[in-house]
Structures are given as C-alpha cells and as structure tokens.
Write an enzyme that holds these catalytic residues in place. Sequence first.
Site, PDB file in Angstrom:
ATOM      1  N   GLY A  49      36.760  38.215  49.151  1.00 12.51           N
ATOM      2  CA  GLY A  49      37.876  37.751  49.344  1.00 12.51           C
ATOM      3  C   GLY A  49      38.698  37.992  50.517  1.00 12.51           C
ATOM      4  O   GLY A  49      39.833  38.257  50.450  1.00 12.51           O
ATOM      5  N   GLY A  81      32.321  36.235  51.229  1.00 11.01           N
ATOM      6  CA  GLY A  81      31.654  34.918  51.515  1.00 11.01           C
ATOM      7  C   GLY A  81      32.185  34.395  52.684  1.00 11.01           C
ATOM      8  O   GLY A  81      31.708  34.256  53.810  1.00 11.01           O
ATOM      9  N   GLU A  86      31.425  42.333  48.977  1.00 14.29           N
ATOM     10  CA  GLU A  86      30.566  41.107  48.683  1.00 14.29           C
ATOM     11  C   GLU A  86      31.494  39.851  49.307  1.00 14.29           C
ATOM     12  O   GLU A  86      31.736  38.959  48.645  1.00 14.29           O
ATOM     13  CB  GLU A  86      30.018  40.722  47.440  1.00 14.29           C
ATOM     14  CG  GLU A  86      31.088  40.993  46.309  1.00 14.29           C
ATOM     15  CD  GLU A  86      30.404  40.473  44.825  1.00 14.29           C
ATOM     16  OE1 GLU A  86      29.440  40.932  44.416  1.00 14.29           O
ATOM     17  OE2 GLU A  86      31.297  40.224  44.122  1.00 14.29           O
ATOM     18  N   CYS A 104      39.295   5.856  49.164  1.00  7.04           N
ATOM     19  CA  CYS A 104      40.583   5.043  48.670  1.00  7.04           C
ATOM     20  C   CYS A 104      41.495   6.079  47.745  1.00  7.04           C
ATOM     21  O   CYS A 104      41.588   5.706  46.817  1.00  7.04           O
ATOM     22  CB  CYS A 104      40.115   3.766  47.838  1.00  7.04           C
ATOM     23  SG  CYS A 104      38.750   3.069  48.740  1.00  7.04           S
TER      24      CYS A 104
HETATM   25  C1  PLP Z   1      32.589  37.598  42.017  1.00 11.03           C
HETATM   26  C2  PLP Z   1      32.742  37.000  43.364  1.00 11.03           C
HETATM   27  N1  PLP Z   1      32.407  37.697  44.590  1.00 11.03           N
HETATM   28  C3  PLP Z   1      32.557  37.421  45.982  1.00 11.03           C
HETATM   29  C4  PLP Z   1      33.419  36.128  46.195  1.00 11.03           C
HETATM   30  C5  PLP Z   1      33.436  35.899  47.378  1.00 11.03           C
HETATM   31  O1  PLP Z   1      34.876  35.565  47.804  1.00 11.03           O
HETATM   32  P1  PLP Z   1      35.205  35.320  49.269  1.00 11.03           P
HETATM   33  O2  PLP Z   1      34.347  34.298  49.743  1.00 11.03           O
HETATM   34  O3  PLP Z   1      36.472  34.810  49.223  1.00 11.03           O
HETATM   35  O4  PLP Z   1      34.848  36.466  50.219  1.00 11.03           O
HETATM   36  C6  PLP Z   1      33.596  35.530  44.764  1.00 11.03           C
HETATM   37  C7  PLP Z   1      34.539  34.165  45.074  1.00 11.03           C
HETATM   38  O5  PLP Z   1      34.907  33.463  44.460  1.00 11.03           O
HETATM   39  C8  PLP Z   1      33.479  35.805  43.588  1.00 11.03           C
HETATM   40  O6  PLP Z   1      33.963  35.278  42.559  1.00 11.03           O
END
Ligand code: PLP
Length: 399
Positions: free
Chosen positions: A232, A270, A268, A346
């Site tokens: 996050g 993303g 973790e 559209c």
């Molecule tokens: C359980 C969990 N971990 C990690 C992430 C990664 O979050 P981000 O991409 O915002 O770092 C998410 C995203 O929804 C998630 O649900």
Amino acid sequence: MTRPTPAVRDRVRSLPPTELPAYVYDLTALRAHASAVRGALPERVELYYAAKANPEPEILAALGPYVDGYEVSSGGELAHVAKAMPGRPLAFGGPGKTPDEVTAALEAGTERFHVESEYELRMLAELARRVAPGRRVAVLPRVNLPVADGSLAGSSLAMGGRPTPFGMDPGQVGPVIAALTDGTYPQLELRGVHAHLASGLEAPAQVAVAESVVAWATGLGVRLGEVNVGGGMHVDYGDPERRFDWTAYGEGLARLSERHPELTLRIEPGRALTAYCGWYATEVLDVKHSHGEEFAVVRGGTHHLRTPATKGHDQPCSVLPVDAWPHPWPRPAAESDRVTLSGQLCTPKDVLARRVPAPGLRAGDRVVFALAGAYAWNISHHDFLMHPGPGFHFLDTAG
Ligand SMILES: Cc1ncc(COP(=O)(O)O)c(C=O)c1O
C-alpha cells in the site's frame, strides 16, 4: 517520471501504427528501482512482491534478485508465479480461498498461508491432514486492525479499521490463535500475523501502521516469528516525480526491528514497485470539438488501461509528435491548448486524461501514458467492444 525513458521513447517511435497501442516495460529501470527500494530497507526486513500489481513473467523475473518472495492472492496467481519463478517462496493470501485452491497450494508446498477467517483455518487444517500428512504448514492469520487515529486518513483504499471482507476482527483472532497454539491443529504452525490495512499511504503513515500492527501482535502474548505489515505504499499519479520515501520508511522499520529483534518484519508492496516501469503507448486517431471542449480520440483506451477510470485520476502522459502524415485526407489538429484524451469505447467514461496541455496535438501524434506498470493491463476489461489487444514489449538495455 512522466516522460518515457529513452529506450521506451525509441521503441514507441519505431512501432508502426498497426502495432499500437502497446505496453512497453523498461526492465532496466525496474531493476534499478527495485534495487534502490531493497537498499533502503533494513537487511532483516523481508520484501515480498504482491503479484496482483503486475504478474507478467518478465516483471516477476526482473524483480527476482531484489525480493524475498511473492504474495499471491488466488489459485491462479499461485500456479502462475510458481511456474514463472520456480522455487521462490510464496505467501498465499486473499479472501474466499476455495478448497481446490487450498489443496493445490498444499500440493505445491506453498510456504505460508495468510488465513482470512476461522472457517478458512478449519478448512486448511483438514485439507493439510489429507493432502500433506506429516508436513507442518505455516499460518499467519490476517487481522483487520483499527490503527492509530488518522493513520489511514490519507489512504486511497482502506481495507482495515472498518467493516470489510478482509481478515478477521481483532476479537475474532483470539480463538484462532488459541486453536493454533493449544494442539487443536497439530499440523498447523502459528508463524506470525499478517495485516494489509490500506493502499496509498505515505512513509510516515506506513511506519505508524507497521508500529500499530507490531504492537498489537506482540501484545497477543504468544511467540511469533513474523509480522507481515502489508503493502500500500503511495504512488502519486498527479505528481509522478514525487516518489514514496523508501529511505524514511526503511529507517522507521529499522527502529521497529531493533525494538523487536525476535521478529522478522515483512512488507508486500505491489504498485510502488512496478507502476513506474510501464508505459501505455498509442497514437491519436482523431481530434474534434464538442461543446467547447477539445477531444483527441486515441487507439485503445480504458479497456487496456483502466487505472484512471478506477482511481478517478488523469493518467500522466506525454506527447511524441510525428511529422509524417501518410493519408490523402486532411489531418485534424487541436486548436486550443488543452485536450481531453479519450479512447475508442462507446462510453463517456472512456477517458484517460482530461484537459491535458497539448497545444497543436494532431492525429498521428503518439501519446505515451506513464505509471502504467501496475494495476493497468491486468485489471482492465479487455474484451469490451472487441478492439484488438495491445502489443507487449519488455526492454532490457542492460542485458
Ligand atoms: C493483501 C495485500 N497485500 C498487498 C497488496 C499490494 O498493495 P499495493 O499494490 O497497494 O502495494 C494488496 C493490494 O490490494 C493486498 O490486498
């Protein structure tokens, strides 16, 4: 970075219109970014990549040297990542795991299960007994924790501290911890706890969240080896140059880690790992006026890059002018300074960026959308209107 890297720009310029739109990923830039992120984190903090952000095998592989493992949130992701990155540790999370998915994960020897409910724990225990007799299965209950007042205020997507289908309320975790420590499920090992409470938090808020999660976990009064404080980290689509402060976050985690030498802290992320390495490149098909506003319709649209529609922002972009005009009919061009970039669908929702400063934008010019490396192609509704799909290019100037 709104402007594409030189490698991306050259590739976009070299593609014929029929090969647009295209996703172009700069793997060299991705490696440099991942290396800087890893370098900013204390050695003892483990970095997992949340594959949902972008599971392209080339992306997973480029991240390989810098991450300790991958977080997967479905049986599909689990099988995909296990195939792309054999032998790398996986943490299997996500709500609504099916018995088939859990069975497949056990058969594949998945390292960690992030358990979302007491029901899921019971299912896992029974399936582990049947599918993997004799094997100890590591479990991290996921908790939906209220955190310090205001910590989630700046978040774009809060998953914790309020009613959600994710994880367990703190009060529900007690029986789960008890069952994992009193011999009820001899095959399951309480390895630690997991929390992913929000998306889009700046470093100080992320540190506060990590501190809250660790304080809660250590207050449980049981021996834990790991605390996963989630992902996050903020990505600023309005100001792409302003990056998440990994140094401040790393320092905060280092302080936390020093206070709890018994714990392995894990994160973790993303989005903040892969957003910057991807570009969605296309060309302008038409330029027109409508009720006082100027529109450029581009090849493709939000069915390829849904991110601006889902997050409600303007996708940052830049224009690569193309002087040649091969057609015998006149070339439309913008007459005002600001142009709204829309796609071929559209629906009035098919807008990639509003009132972009692009004076003189012409049909045939190329537009390159930045920050398209995460939650972009893989979250989009590809089949709507049956336009052709984009090309994919993975640039590796170092290799
Ligand atoms: C359980 C969990 N971990 C990690 C992430 C990664 O979050 P981000 O991409 O915002 O770092 C998410 C995203 O929804 C998630 O649900």
